[in-house]
Design a protein around this motif. Structure first.
Motif, PDB file in Angstrom:
ATOM      1  N   ASN A 196      25.908  30.134  46.648  1.00  0.00           N
ATOM      2  CA  ASN A 196      24.892  30.296  45.617  1.00  0.00           C
ATOM      3  C   ASN A 196      23.641  30.952  46.200  1.00  0.00           C
ATOM      4  O   ASN A 196      23.476  31.056  47.425  1.00  0.00           O
ATOM      5  N   GLN A 197      22.734  31.355  45.314  1.00  0.00           N
ATOM      6  CA  GLN A 197      21.573  32.139  45.747  1.00  0.00           C
ATOM      7  C   GLN A 197      20.651  31.352  46.678  1.00  0.00           C
ATOM      8  O   GLN A 197      20.176  31.881  47.685  1.00  0.00           O
ATOM      9  N   ASP A 198      20.394  30.100  46.352  1.00  0.00           N
ATOM     10  CA  ASP A 198      19.467  29.317  47.179  1.00  0.00           C
ATOM     11  C   ASP A 198      19.968  29.190  48.611  1.00  0.00           C
ATOM     12  O   ASP A 198      19.194  29.318  49.569  1.00  0.00           O
ATOM     13  N   ARG A 199      21.248  28.913  48.743  1.00  0.00           N
ATOM     14  CA  ARG A 199      21.806  28.795  50.104  1.00  0.00           C
ATOM     15  C   ARG A 199      21.756  30.148  50.821  1.00  0.00           C
ATOM     16  O   ARG A 199      21.473  30.203  52.017  1.00  0.00           O
ATOM     17  N   PHE A 200      22.022  31.224  50.098  1.00  0.00           N
ATOM     18  CA  PHE A 200      21.980  32.578  50.679  1.00  0.00           C
ATOM     19  C   PHE A 200      20.576  32.893  51.195  1.00  0.00           C
ATOM     20  O   PHE A 200      20.405  33.369  52.322  1.00  0.00           O
ATOM     21  N   VAL A 201      19.559  32.570  50.373  1.00  0.00           N
ATOM     22  CA  VAL A 201      18.181  32.858  50.792  1.00  0.00           C
ATOM     23  C   VAL A 201      17.801  32.007  51.990  1.00  0.00           C
ATOM     24  O   VAL A 201      17.189  32.481  52.956  1.00  0.00           O
ATOM     25  N   ALA A 202      18.154  30.740  51.915  1.00  0.00           N
ATOM     26  CA  ALA A 202      17.794  29.840  53.010  1.00  0.00           C
ATOM     27  C   ALA A 202      18.446  30.264  54.316  1.00  0.00           C
ATOM     28  O   ALA A 202      17.835  30.169  55.395  1.00  0.00           O
ATOM     29  N   LEU A 203      19.673  30.761  54.208  1.00  0.00           N
ATOM     30  CA  LEU A 203      20.417  31.143  55.409  1.00  0.00           C
ATOM     31  C   LEU A 203      19.818  32.382  56.086  1.00  0.00           C
ATOM     32  O   LEU A 203      19.840  32.501  57.315  1.00  0.00           O
ATOM     33  N   HIS A 204      19.286  33.351  55.276  1.00  0.00           N
ATOM     34  CA  HIS A 204      18.854  34.644  55.842  1.00  0.00           C
ATOM     35  C   HIS A 204      17.349  34.867  55.794  1.00  0.00           C
ATOM     36  O   HIS A 204      16.879  35.924  56.216  1.00  0.00           O
ATOM     37  N   GLU A 205      16.590  33.898  55.273  1.00  0.00           N
ATOM     38  CA  GLU A 205      15.142  34.104  55.104  1.00  0.00           C
ATOM     39  C   GLU A 205      14.461  34.480  56.414  1.00  0.00           C
ATOM     40  O   GLU A 205      13.582  35.356  56.442  1.00  0.00           O
ATOM     41  N   GLU A 206      14.846  33.852  57.485  1.00  0.00           N
ATOM     42  CA  GLU A 206      14.195  34.127  58.770  1.00  0.00           C
ATOM     43  C   GLU A 206      14.374  35.603  59.180  1.00  0.00           C
ATOM     44  O   GLU A 206      13.439  36.249  59.641  1.00  0.00           O
ATOM     45  N   GLU A 207      15.591  36.105  58.993  1.00  0.00           N
ATOM     46  CA  GLU A 207      15.840  37.502  59.378  1.00  0.00           C
ATOM     47  C   GLU A 207      15.008  38.449  58.520  1.00  0.00           C
ATOM     48  O   GLU A 207      14.488  39.452  58.998  1.00  0.00           O
ATOM     49  N   TRP A 208      14.880  38.149  57.232  1.00  0.00           N
ATOM     50  CA  TRP A 208      14.094  39.032  56.359  1.00  0.00           C
ATOM     51  C   TRP A 208      12.634  39.051  56.786  1.00  0.00           C
ATOM     52  O   TRP A 208      11.998  40.094  56.782  1.00  0.00           O
ATOM     53  N   GLN A 209      12.127  37.885  57.156  1.00  0.00           N
ATOM     54  CA  GLN A 209      10.730  37.828  57.593  1.00  0.00           C
ATOM     55  C   GLN A 209      10.540  38.565  58.912  1.00  0.00           C
ATOM     56  O   GLN A 209       9.524  39.233  59.124  1.00  0.00           O
ATOM     57  N   ARG A 210      11.503  38.437  59.797  1.00  0.00           N
ATOM     58  CA  ARG A 210      11.418  39.168  61.077  1.00  0.00           C
ATOM     59  C   ARG A 210      11.421  40.670  60.850  1.00  0.00           C
ATOM     60  O   ARG A 210      10.631  41.400  61.447  1.00  0.00           O
ATOM     61  N   LEU A 211      12.291  41.136  59.949  1.00  0.00           N
ATOM     62  CA  LEU A 211      12.334  42.579  59.671  1.00  0.00           C
ATOM     63  C   LEU A 211      11.014  43.047  59.047  1.00  0.00           C
ATOM     64  O   LEU A 211      10.469  44.091  59.430  1.00  0.00           O
ATOM     65  N   ALA A 212      10.495  42.277  58.089  1.00  0.00           N
ATOM     66  CA  ALA A 212       9.231  42.661  57.449  1.00  0.00           C
ATOM     67  C   ALA A 212       8.102  42.710  58.473  1.00  0.00           C
ATOM     68  O   ALA A 212       7.242  43.605  58.435  1.00  0.00           O
ATOM     69  N   ALA A 213       8.098  41.756  59.411  1.00  0.00           N
ATOM     70  CA  ALA A 213       7.041  41.736  60.427  1.00  0.00           C
ATOM     71  C   ALA A 213       7.092  42.981  61.307  1.00  0.00           C
ATOM     72  O   ALA A 213       6.063  43.566  61.648  1.00  0.00           O
ATOM     73  N   VAL A 214       8.306  43.389  61.675  1.00  0.00           N
ATOM     74  CA  VAL A 214       8.444  44.585  62.522  1.00  0.00           C
ATOM     75  C   VAL A 214       8.025  45.828  61.746  1.00  0.00           C
ATOM     76  O   VAL A 214       7.275  46.681  62.243  1.00  0.00           O
ATOM     77  N   LEU A 215       8.510  45.932  60.511  1.00  0.00           N
ATOM     78  CA  LEU A 215       8.225  47.145  59.733  1.00  0.00           C
ATOM     79  C   LEU A 215       6.748  47.266  59.398  1.00  0.00           C
ATOM     80  O   LEU A 215       6.202  48.369  59.324  1.00  0.00           O
ATOM     81  N   ARG A 216       6.090  46.157  59.206  1.00  0.00           N
ATOM     82  CA  ARG A 216       4.686  46.197  58.770  1.00  0.00           C
ATOM     83  C   ARG A 216       3.716  45.908  59.916  1.00  0.00           C
ATOM     84  O   ARG A 216       2.542  45.594  59.679  1.00  0.00           O
TER      85      ARG A 216
END
Length: 321
Positions: A2-22
């Motif tokens: 489900n979506q909540d589990r998907f977000v929880a599982l990958h949220e850290e990677e998304w934040q890491r990518l955003a930090a590098v890009l920005r």
């Protein structure tokens, strides 16, 4: 998942990518791992779309993917730059890479031309095996010394533009027939190469044999490099098509033809530009009488040297593409 589990599982990677890009002070390890991190987020974006997650999640991932793409590939290059790269480096490299077809085309075209040019100096009557009497007389009148103020052609300056169009149409017709002749297993290309070589050799040999040296050679010297090379390259493109059908290797003939046609068309791009240059020089320079024959020969030699240097040397300072 489900979506909540998907977000929880990958949220850290998304934040890491955003930090590098920005440029938010991401650790060096994340900066070094940016390509791998970006590929994983691209995969997450594809999964989110396929699983019909909420628009908020999909749009968030879409934004990260776009930022990452711009970071890797930057702004779109101006359209003229790929064209410039192709003409200054890519095309001469392509010609060198296709050298077996270029060599075969040159032999089929220049071989008959040179043989007939030489043979007619010893057996002038051979010209009538290639051309009829009327065509020979017309050719002699066209290049007769003393009859025309303009070398090779009797026409006014106001007709130069019209003749440019005529030469361009004639040259491109030769190039297209030679290229398209490759479809019947290359036989058509071989035929048109030999036919043009024989005809040009007969004209050059006959006019040389009767002493019309400066009017004929002075006229053709300027545009010969572009025109003859363009015919050879058109032949190489046609032979490439024919070879795809004769020896497709592990590919089907249709696939081989489709793939090799791309190479053939790229060869034709350069040939077309050379035909254009030949028509321009022929219309606006070759027919002039003001320059002395020595000047015309010098220009012709210089253009041959420049063209050969371009095809042989250009693009060697870059890695093959």
């Amino acid at each position: 998942m489900n979506q909540d589990r998907f977000v929880a599982l990958h949220e850290e990677e998304w934040q890491r990518l955003a930090a590098v890009l920005r440029d938010r002070g991401a650790p060096p390890a994340d900066v070094a791992a940016l390509p791998a991190l970006y590929r994983r987020v691209c995969h997450h974006y594809a999964l989110a779309r396929a699983r019909h997650y909420s628009s908020g999640v999909v749009e968030r991932l879409h934004g990260l993917v776009l930022e990452g793409h711009q970071r890797f590939y930057g702004a779109r290059r101006p359209l003229w730059r790929p064209l410039g790269d192709f003409l200054t480096r890519g095309y001469p490299r392509l010609v060198r890479r296709e050298w077996p077809f270029v060599l075969a085309s040159a032999l089929c075209f220049l071989g008959p031309l040179l043989m007939l040019l030489v043979a007619l100096q010893f057996r002038p009557e051979l010209v009538y095996t290639v051309m009829d009497g009327e065509e020979v007389r017309r050719m002699e009148a066209m290049y007769s010394p003393g009859e025309h103020r303009r070398v090779g052609q009797a026409r006014g300056a106001d007709s130069d533009v019209m003749m440019f169009g005529f030469y361009l149409r004639n040259n491109t017709g030769i190039g297209f027939r030679t290229f398209a002749g490759g479809l019947p297993a290359g036989l058509g290309t071989l035929f048109f190469l030999a036919l043009n070589g024989i005809h040009i050799g007969a004209v050059a040999g006959h006019l040389t044999a009767i002493g019309y040296i400066h009017t004929f050679w002075g006229f053709v010297a300027g545009h010969s490099a572009f025109e003859l090379t363009a015919i050879v390259l058109s032949g190489a493109a046609g032979l490439r098509l024919g070879w795809a059908l004769v020896a497709p290797g592990p590919r089907t003939r249709l696939r081989a033809l489709r793939e090799d046609a791309v190479v053939g068309v790229r060869l034709i791009y350069g040939a077309a530009l050379l035909f254009l240059a030949a028509a321009f020089v022929e219309a606006f320079w070759s027919s002039l009488t003001t320059p002395a024959p020595a000047v015309k020969y010098g220009v012709g030699v210089a253009l041959w040297l420049l063209l050969m240097a371009y095809l042989v040397l250009a693009g060697r300072d870059h890695a093959p593409r």
